[in-house]
Design a protein around this motif. Structure first.
Motif, PDB file in Angstrom:
ATOM      1  N   UNK A   1      66.765  76.028  27.094  1.00  0.00           N
ATOM      2  CA  UNK A   1      66.702  76.570  28.461  1.00  0.00           C
ATOM      3  C   UNK A   1      66.677  75.444  29.496  1.00  0.00           C
ATOM      4  N   UNK A   2      67.520  75.554  30.490  1.00  0.00           N
ATOM      5  CA  UNK A   2      67.530  74.565  31.573  1.00  0.00           C
ATOM      6  C   UNK A   2      68.346  73.322  31.251  1.00  0.00           C
ATOM      7  N   UNK A   3      68.752  73.167  29.998  1.00  0.00           N
ATOM      8  CA  UNK A   3      69.487  71.961  29.607  1.00  0.00           C
ATOM      9  C   UNK A   3      70.955  72.051  30.016  1.00  0.00           C
ATOM     10  N   UNK A   4      71.567  70.864  30.200  1.00  0.00           N
ATOM     11  CA  UNK A   4      73.008  70.824  30.460  1.00  0.00           C
ATOM     12  C   UNK A   4      73.699  70.458  29.144  1.00  0.00           C
ATOM     13  N   UNK A   5      74.675  71.257  28.741  1.00  0.00           N
ATOM     14  CA  UNK A   5      75.305  71.030  27.436  1.00  0.00           C
ATOM     15  C   UNK A   5      76.819  71.135  27.534  1.00  0.00           C
ATOM     16  N   UNK A   6      77.503  70.412  26.646  1.00  0.00           N
ATOM     17  CA  UNK A   6      78.968  70.493  26.625  1.00  0.00           C
ATOM     18  C   UNK A   6      79.375  71.677  25.750  1.00  0.00           C
TER      19      UNK A   6
ATOM     20  N   UNK B   1      77.564  82.144  26.499  1.00  0.00           N
ATOM     21  CA  UNK B   1      78.382  83.043  27.332  1.00  0.00           C
ATOM     22  C   UNK B   1      78.253  82.585  28.781  1.00  0.00           C
ATOM     23  N   UNK B   2      79.391  82.466  29.469  1.00  0.00           N
ATOM     24  CA  UNK B   2      79.362  81.934  30.831  1.00  0.00           C
ATOM     25  C   UNK B   2      80.249  82.805  31.730  1.00  0.00           C
ATOM     26  N   UNK B   3      79.704  83.299  32.847  1.00  0.00           N
ATOM     27  CA  UNK B   3      80.573  84.043  33.760  1.00  0.00           C
ATOM     28  C   UNK B   3      81.618  83.090  34.344  1.00  0.00           C
ATOM     29  N   UNK B   4      82.886  83.477  34.315  1.00  0.00           N
ATOM     30  CA  UNK B   4      83.940  82.575  34.811  1.00  0.00           C
ATOM     31  C   UNK B   4      85.228  83.374  34.974  1.00  0.00           C
ATOM     32  N   UNK B   5      85.927  83.148  36.093  1.00  0.00           N
ATOM     33  CA  UNK B   5      87.155  83.902  36.345  1.00  0.00           C
ATOM     34  C   UNK B   5      88.364  83.333  35.640  1.00  0.00           C
ATOM     35  N   UNK B   6      88.232  82.090  35.199  1.00  0.00           N
ATOM     36  CA  UNK B   6      89.413  81.422  34.616  1.00  0.00           C
ATOM     37  C   UNK B   6      89.375  81.421  33.093  1.00  0.00           C
ATOM     38  N   UNK B   7      90.544  81.543  32.503  1.00  0.00           N
ATOM     39  CA  UNK B   7      90.654  81.461  31.046  1.00  0.00           C
ATOM     40  C   UNK B   7      90.638  79.981  30.658  1.00  0.00           C
TER      41      UNK B   7
ATOM     42  N   UNK C   1      75.060  74.689  32.363  1.00  0.00           N
ATOM     43  CA  UNK C   1      73.592  74.686  32.364  1.00  0.00           C
ATOM     44  C   UNK C   1      73.116  75.979  31.717  1.00  0.00           C
ATOM     45  N   UNK C   2      72.151  75.874  30.791  1.00  0.00           N
ATOM     46  CA  UNK C   2      71.662  77.044  30.064  1.00  0.00           C
ATOM     47  C   UNK C   2      70.650  77.784  30.945  1.00  0.00           C
ATOM     48  N   UNK C   3      70.942  79.076  31.196  1.00  0.00           N
ATOM     49  CA  UNK C   3      70.107  79.838  32.118  1.00  0.00           C
ATOM     50  C   UNK C   3      69.235  80.872  31.405  1.00  0.00           C
TER      51      UNK C   3
ATOM     52  N   UNK D   1      73.259  82.011  23.961  1.00  0.00           N
ATOM     53  CA  UNK D   1      72.671  81.522  25.208  1.00  0.00           C
ATOM     54  C   UNK D   1      73.536  81.991  26.369  1.00  0.00           C
ATOM     55  N   UNK D   2      72.939  82.148  27.532  1.00  0.00           N
ATOM     56  CA  UNK D   2      73.729  82.363  28.752  1.00  0.00           C
ATOM     57  C   UNK D   2      73.759  81.037  29.502  1.00  0.00           C
TER      58      UNK D   2
END
Ligand code: SAH
Ligand code: SF4
Length: 445
Positions: free
Chosen positions: A384-389, A416-422, A431-433, A440-441
């Motif tokens: 949680x809260x971490x930045x990951x590739x 899973x990440x909300x994003x409009x682009x493929x 960033x893990x929310x 993870x979200x």
């Protein structure tokens, strides 16, 4: 392994004029690639070809191929049991497929299950375009765990020629694949196989490839270094490791090499010493723990996953609870679970008097899964809260219109990440929310 074998079959068949269809009723040939690790998968295979047999009644020219581990076990009995099957293809005869298809096209019915690997030629694998390429490096197993059918269906350990593996990796990368997963029942045995017929050596138990031109021993760590040296941005993974066979050399590659990911799949099977002995696993709980602790102390953010069997013959409640304890104590990040399924020919299957009743097995499996869920959630919360590739593998437009991309971190966590682009095939920083049980979200940064 089955997915990879199926890809190989497609690749070979395209070279002799076949194309893929998703509609069984329209096909000229139907192939089932079977798994026999548990009874359920075997039953499914037979019920599937029963359905295909009915299609064949109204389409007599249809060819049906029965391949994989169940085919290897069943052999010519399959032709009797399922008279509509044209070809039974054993696990070591995969590369013979094009020749055999030509024979069944002329009306012959063939069984090819010889326990002698058919020589691999420089076939071109036509992979379905994607992000992750599964590439076998070794096959078979010499361990004979008492519950397991693999040594009987996949034969003795043998390694693929390094040149063939490297050529396949380069081809996959040139086609846009971004992650290479090296596959084997025991990847640590790479280089030690028995069958070196492909390499022009004669078959001899335990024979090694030997050295490369610089005098380095050809093993898994060597192979990882060769692949890591290939130019470009991509990831490398490997599965499966046998606990006591993992070398420091391999752990070093994970630490030192930029492309090799921080992920180990190390099946433990049981957390109880007596059961481990009965399973013919070559370690006890303390040894497994030591290996696990050692890897965790050396590799930052490493994910360690495992496999467990509930209700092995003779397993007592107390012994089962040792498995639950082990899962929690080792903070395993995820585990595959199954209840014990007796397999023909294996040693444990003969211990009928010790079989654990079905309802007890079901109950233990449910508790194992409950524990697994708790371990996964605890593991996910660490990030949680971490930045990951994240390497993106999927793009999905949900029913409510939300657009979501999904991928995995280096240590194999799904995000899973909300994003409009493929963004499939792209490496992005996230960033893990939120931490859920299975994933993870995250949000783009
Ligand atoms: N080579 C790997 C495992 C390959 S089989 C290893 O040694 O760990 C994949 C998994 O299937 C095993 O780890 C085991 O947990 C499960 N499995 C194998 N035989 C089984 C059986 N008879 N019943 C239930 N699970 C089984
Ligand atoms: Fe081999 Fe044991 Fe793994 Fe089966 S579980 S593949 S016998 S090491």
């Amino acid at each position: 392994m089955n997915k990879s074998d199926a890809e190989r079959m497609y690749g070979m068949l395209e070279h002799i004029g076949y194309t893929q269809t998703d509609e069984p009723k329209e096909a000229d040939m139907l192939i089932i690639n079977t798994c026999s690790i548990r009874q359920l998968s075997e039953d499914k295979a037979y019920s599937q070809i029963g359905v295909w047999g009915k299609i064949k009644k109204s389409k007599p020219d249809l060819k049906i191929v029965f391949a994989g581990c169940v085919a290897q076990q069943g052999g010519k009995n399959i032709l009797k049991r399922a008279p509509y099957v044209d070809l039974v293809l054993g696990t070591q005869r995969l590369y013979e497929l094009p020749n055999l298809v030509k024979r069944i096209e002329t009306g012959e019915r063939v069984v090819s299950i010889e326990e002698k690997p058919f020589e691999e030629s420089e076939i071109q694998i036509n992979r379905v375009k994607g992000v992750n390429a599964w590439i076998p490096i070794m096959e078979g197993c010499n361990n004979f765990c008492t519950y397991c059918i693999v040594p009987y269906t996949r034969g003795r350990e043998r390694s693929r020629k390094p040149e063939l593996i490297l050529a396949e990796v380069k081809k996959a990368l040139s086609e846009g694949f971004k992650e290479i997963t090296l596959l084997g029942q025991n990847v640590d045995s790479y280089g030690k196989g028995v069958n070196e017929t492909q390499n022009g050596f004669e078959i001899s138990e335990g024979k090694e490839f030997g050295k490369d031109l610089q005098g380095n021993t050809i093993n898994l760590a060597w192979l990882l270094r060769q692949i890591n040296a290939i130019e470009g941005k991509f990831r490398i993974r490997f599965v499966t490791n046998y606990p006591t066979d993992i070398t420091d050399e391999v752990i070093d590659t994970v630490i030192e090499l930029d492309k090799v990911c921080e992920y180990f799949h190390i099946p433990m099977q049981s957390g109880d010493d007596y059961i481990l002995k009965k399973m013919n696993r070559r370690y006890d709980y303390a040894t497994y723990k030591k290996i696990c602790d050692h890897i965790r102390s050396r590799v930052k953010d490493v994910t360690i996953t495992s496999d467990f069997i509930a209700g092995f013959p003779g397993e007592t409640e107390e012994q089962f609870e040792n498995t639950l304890k082990a899962m929690t104590e080792l903070e395993l990040d995820y585990s595959n679970t199954a209840s014990y399924s007796p397999r023909e020919k294996t040693v444990a299957a003969k211990w009928v008097d010790l079989y654990v009743p079905e309802d007890v097995k079901t109950d233990r499996l449910a508790r194992l899964n409950e524990h697994n869920r708790a371990c996964c959630l605890a593991s996910n919360k660490k990030y949680l809260g971490r930045e990951m590739e994240v390497l993106i593998e999927n793009f999905e437009v949900r029913k409510n219109g939300d657009k979501v991309i999904t991928g995995r971190t280096r240590n194999n966590k799904i995000v899973h990440i909300p994003c409009n682009r493929d963004l499939r095939g792209k490496f992005i920083n996230v960033r893990i929310t939120n931490a859920r049980t299975w994933y993870l979200n995250g949000e783009l940064v």
